[in-house]
Design an enzyme around this catalytic site. Sequence first.
Site: not given
Ligand code: ATP
Length: 584
Positions: A250, A255, A300, A424
Amino acid sequence: MKFSEVTKSFEELSKTTKRLELSSILVDLMKKSGDDLKTLVYLMQGKLAPDYLGIETGVSEKIIIKALSSVSGLTEGEIGSRLVKEGDIGELVESIMSTKRQASLETQELTVRSVHESLMKLSESKGQGSIAMKINTLRSIFISGTPADSKYISRIIEGKLRLGIADSTIIDALTLAFAAKEDHEAVDNAYNFHPDIGHIAELLRNGDINAIRAIGPEPLIPFKVMLAERLQDIKSIIGKMDQGAAFEYKYDGLRTQIHKSGEKVRIFSRGTEDVTDQFPDIVKSVAETFSCDTCILDGESVPYNPETGELYPFQFVSQRRGRKYKLGEMQSEIPITVFLFDILYLNGESLAGKPYGERRSILEKAFVEGQSFKLARRLVSSDEDVIRAFFNQSIEDGCEGVVAKSLAEDSIYRAGARGWLWIKLKKDYQAELSDTLDLVVVGAFGGQGRRKGKYGALLMACYNQANDTFETTCKLGSGFTDEFLISMSKELSEERVESKPARVVSKMEPDIWLDPTMVMEIIGAEITVSPIHTCAYGTVEKESGLAIRFPRFNGRIRRDKKPEDATTTSEILEMFLSQRKTVS
Ligand code: ATP
């Protein structure tokens, strides 16, 4: 359609918080709009076109003041000081136009079409003479419309319509007005792959439900990205993904969706904003790395240290994205790698309906890794120890944890949806919640002592998706630097509103109400039951909601998130329930 009909409905909308009433006002207006439906739905969003086209009127508050001065006879200074005192430009325009309107022969009845055309002209007008043209256009709108018309038009111009209707509510109303109940999912799905509300409205009005069903990923049109659920341990993830899972790093960046169509390359953010100009080096690399004619990729963007190859934390990308003027300088200092984890489209074919495992194999063959593009590292295993070692390695390598992806046959790419196909797992914040929360600022409390004259604490809310409301969940007062407090107080003042916004559900009464716009990332110690907060009110205990204990701002303002993208009530409820399970 006359614009006054829109104004009348907007006035009715601002007086109700009841979802059914809200929906019926929207449906009535849509049904009456005829050929103007497409334009009308943009105006309902407070926009002129979909976000990704980046169309803005380019009219500053100063220009509105000049136009207002020329029609009212008041000086610009007088209007400016009233604006400082009263805050809301829309209210001020309405109040001045009600009392100071000068008679004129120029009047022409405003229609939805004429207003949209005039505002589009404003957005197109650039260079010499454009200011005078903008003042004149506004002048003629103010003279022709009623004071209330002018209020709403000024708000649209400023990008702050504040009707409190989410895109999902407009989509619901469109479905009610022009389709059958069972088409709802198809309409939602179409909007998530093609977030242009005007386009969807036109297809629905023409009764073209097959065209709606056929909508999928399209090169150069941004889509709403797929989102992940969260769980607190590896065992639960393995249990949940009973048909097998892959675990990917992750990455802690931004994104990024990349679209290639022939020579054209466009890059979009999580919020479907076009950010192509901010990534010239990546644009160049797309052409060199991908030999295909068309493709759509999801990944990402993470900055790295070119000397050591180390990944830098999120803040670096966020600076790069926010401060355009420094970009050239920063590009050579902090290059970016996009870690790709999905492919939605290749050479004329949508891959969104294929299972994740197949999409990943296609992605692996679509390019050769280089410095600008790499595959997200991944592991396919069901052995808890092996997965834990991979998780620890991801933290070691500068990532936030892992995202588990279901290998089931039905693991399609679900645009805009948060579901259990992706889960996640983040590194533990020791005694803290295992995930950060993205909450919306809805109010502010005046500061004491060192914080006098600035906001001392903020009232924070989560998003209740089912009711389309914002429910309070904590008062946030720590994690701010003095410098940040000053700049934030200034920025938030622009969102100040006279009374509680209709979509906010609160038992607390802050000193100042703020339009729910800004999303901030928060770390908390745990979730507790609280009688003063309204998040999931009455769900866990009678006359109580859920609150975040010891909330702390971690320094990240989530400008890439709309208020409706904030952490939802049901996510907080889930976190509360899983926390209970861990304790018992
Ligand atoms: P969300 O996108 O779930 O609303 P957020 O933007 O606060 O939450 P996180 O909760 O930290 O982010 O985790 C999700 C985000 O992690 C994804 O939207 C993406 O940007 C990022 N990400 C990083 N690596 C990956 C991966 N391998 N697959 C999917 N997402 C990933």
